[in-house]
Write a protein that holds these residues in place. Sequence first.
Motif, short mmCIF file in Angstrom:
data_model
loop_
_atom_site.label_atom_id
_atom_site.label_comp_id
_atom_site.label_asym_id
_atom_site.label_seq_id
_atom_site.Cartn_x
_atom_site.Cartn_y
_atom_site.Cartn_z
N LEU A 69 42.87 32.15 45.41
CA LEU A 69 42.40 32.58 46.56
C LEU A 69 41.40 31.26 47.02
CD1 LEU A 69 39.23 33.45 46.99
CD2 LEU A 69 40.23 35.64 45.95
N THR A 70 41.18 31.11 48.24
CA THR A 70 40.15 29.84 48.79
C THR A 70 39.06 30.59 49.21
OG1 THR A 70 42.05 28.33 49.13
CG2 THR A 70 39.76 28.11 50.10
N LEU A 71 37.86 30.29 48.88
CA LEU A 71 36.67 30.88 49.19
C LEU A 71 35.64 29.66 49.43
CD1 LEU A 71 34.82 33.29 49.94
CD2 LEU A 71 33.85 33.40 47.69
N ALA A 72 35.04 29.39 50.51
CA ALA A 72 34.40 28.20 50.96
C ALA A 72 34.71 27.09 50.56
CB ALA A 72 32.86 28.43 50.46
N GLY A 73 36.20 26.82 50.96
CA GLY A 73 36.78 25.67 50.33
C GLY A 73 37.08 25.32 48.79
N GLU A 74 36.75 26.36 48.13
CA GLU A 74 37.05 26.04 46.67
C GLU A 74 38.07 27.16 46.19
OE1 GLU A 74 35.66 24.04 44.79
OE2 GLU A 74 33.99 23.60 46.06
N THR A 75 38.85 26.72 45.09
CA THR A 75 40.08 27.28 44.69
C THR A 75 39.82 28.02 43.71
OG1 THR A 75 41.74 25.88 45.64
CG2 THR A 75 42.50 27.45 43.85
N LEU A 76 39.96 29.58 43.61
CA LEU A 76 39.36 30.20 42.61
C LEU A 76 40.59 31.17 42.23
CD1 LEU A 76 36.03 31.96 44.07
CD2 LEU A 76 36.34 29.84 42.77
N HIS A 77 40.94 31.70 40.95
CA HIS A 77 41.85 32.39 40.29
C HIS A 77 41.42 33.87 40.00
CE1 HIS A 77 45.06 29.35 40.42
NE2 HIS A 77 43.96 28.58 40.43
N LEU A 78 42.10 34.79 40.39
CA LEU A 78 41.54 36.30 40.06
C LEU A 78 42.49 36.80 39.08
CD1 LEU A 78 41.14 37.87 43.69
CD2 LEU A 78 39.64 36.57 42.32
N THR A 79 42.19 37.17 37.80
CA THR A 79 42.97 37.72 36.62
C THR A 79 43.18 39.11 36.66
OG1 THR A 79 41.19 38.12 35.09
CG2 THR A 79 41.91 35.85 35.47
N GLY A 80 44.09 39.52 35.91
CA GLY A 80 44.45 41.01 35.67
C GLY A 80 43.33 41.62 34.96
N SER A 81 42.65 40.91 34.14
CA SER A 81 41.66 41.47 33.20
C SER A 81 40.15 41.96 34.06
CB SER A 81 41.16 40.44 32.12
OG SER A 81 40.44 39.60 32.80
N GLY A 82 40.09 41.28 35.45
CA GLY A 82 39.01 41.54 36.17
C GLY A 82 38.09 40.25 35.97
N ALA A 83 38.59 39.16 35.08
CA ALA A 83 37.60 38.02 35.20
C ALA A 83 38.06 37.15 36.63
CB ALA A 83 37.97 37.38 34.02
N LEU A 84 37.23 36.58 36.84
CA LEU A 84 37.31 35.16 37.81
C LEU A 84 37.32 33.75 37.35
CD1 LEU A 84 37.37 34.12 40.86
CD2 LEU A 84 34.86 34.27 40.53
N ILE A 85 38.35 32.88 37.65
CA ILE A 85 38.33 31.78 36.93
C ILE A 85 38.05 30.64 37.88
CG2 ILE A 85 39.67 29.91 35.54
CD1 ILE A 85 41.30 32.25 34.33
N TRP A 86 37.33 29.80 37.85
CA TRP A 86 37.26 28.57 38.82
C TRP A 86 37.71 27.46 37.88
CZ3 TRP A 86 31.76 27.12 41.47
CH2 TRP A 86 31.95 26.46 42.49
N PRO A 87 38.81 27.08 38.10
CA PRO A 87 39.41 25.82 37.28
C PRO A 87 38.73 24.63 37.38
CG PRO A 87 41.02 27.00 38.31
CD PRO A 87 39.91 27.34 39.01
N ASP A 88 38.37 24.22 38.53
CA ASP A 88 37.83 22.99 38.70
C ASP A 88 36.38 22.85 37.88
OD1 ASP A 88 39.87 22.21 40.34
OD2 ASP A 88 38.64 22.20 42.18
N ARG A 89 35.73 23.78 37.70
CA ARG A 89 34.53 23.82 37.07
C ARG A 89 34.52 24.44 35.63
NH1 ARG A 89 29.31 23.04 39.91
NH2 ARG A 89 29.66 22.54 42.00
#
Length: 237
Positions: A6-26
């Motif tokens: 998903l995109t939030l405030a111009g940043e691409t984030l990834h939602l996982t099935g475990s409930g963790a959020l990943i921000w790949p660029d960082r």
Amino acid sequence: MNTLPLTLAGETLHLTGSGALIWPDRALVCVSDLHLGKSDRIARREGRMLPPYETRATLARLTDAVAGADARTVICLGDSFDDLAGQDALDDEDRDTITALQAGREWIWIEGNHDPGPLTLDGTHRAEVRLGALTFRHIAAEGASGEISGHYHPKCRLPGSGGGRPCFLANRDRLILPAFGAYTGGLACTDPVLQRLMPHPSVAVLTGPRPVAAPMPRGAVPAHGPPGSRARLPGMR
């Protein structure tokens, strides 16, 4: 790893099935509401003895999430412990697991309502943290944008899916994470509090073997949405 972007405030984030959020660029992983030591807190305050395994199970899931994302930064988004005394009740094995997870990584503990103060464990202790256009805090603030929070343990039930499942709630302004802890309850996403925080259009992303997106239920509106609707995450085309 199965994720939904998903995109939030111009940043691409990834939602996982475990409930963790990943921000790949960082190379960042964010989890919320671990509630470590919950069985210990219940024993101390209520005298009810529960199997003390939820801390180890939660840390095992966290280890998998951090390793799977090759994270350099980890943010624990509040209520990491069920109360401040819970950190003192950690046994040596669980404490060693946390120490190993922190090694070589930036580790940020955000204060929650269950642990409203600095922990004695290593890491940075913050009320909230802003990284670029995103703000990480425990409880959502009215009118905020670019916000990532937790606290509410949102759950969503889809027709034919059995009981409610922990879920992310997302729209163009904010993202609310599910509880990551192995022994946590949840608040239905139809609750008025979540309905107010997440106005239409918002999306629920259910956790499980694969994250599943669906329109966020609206009171009497069926969980699958009106006929012909399709779940769309912010930033999807």
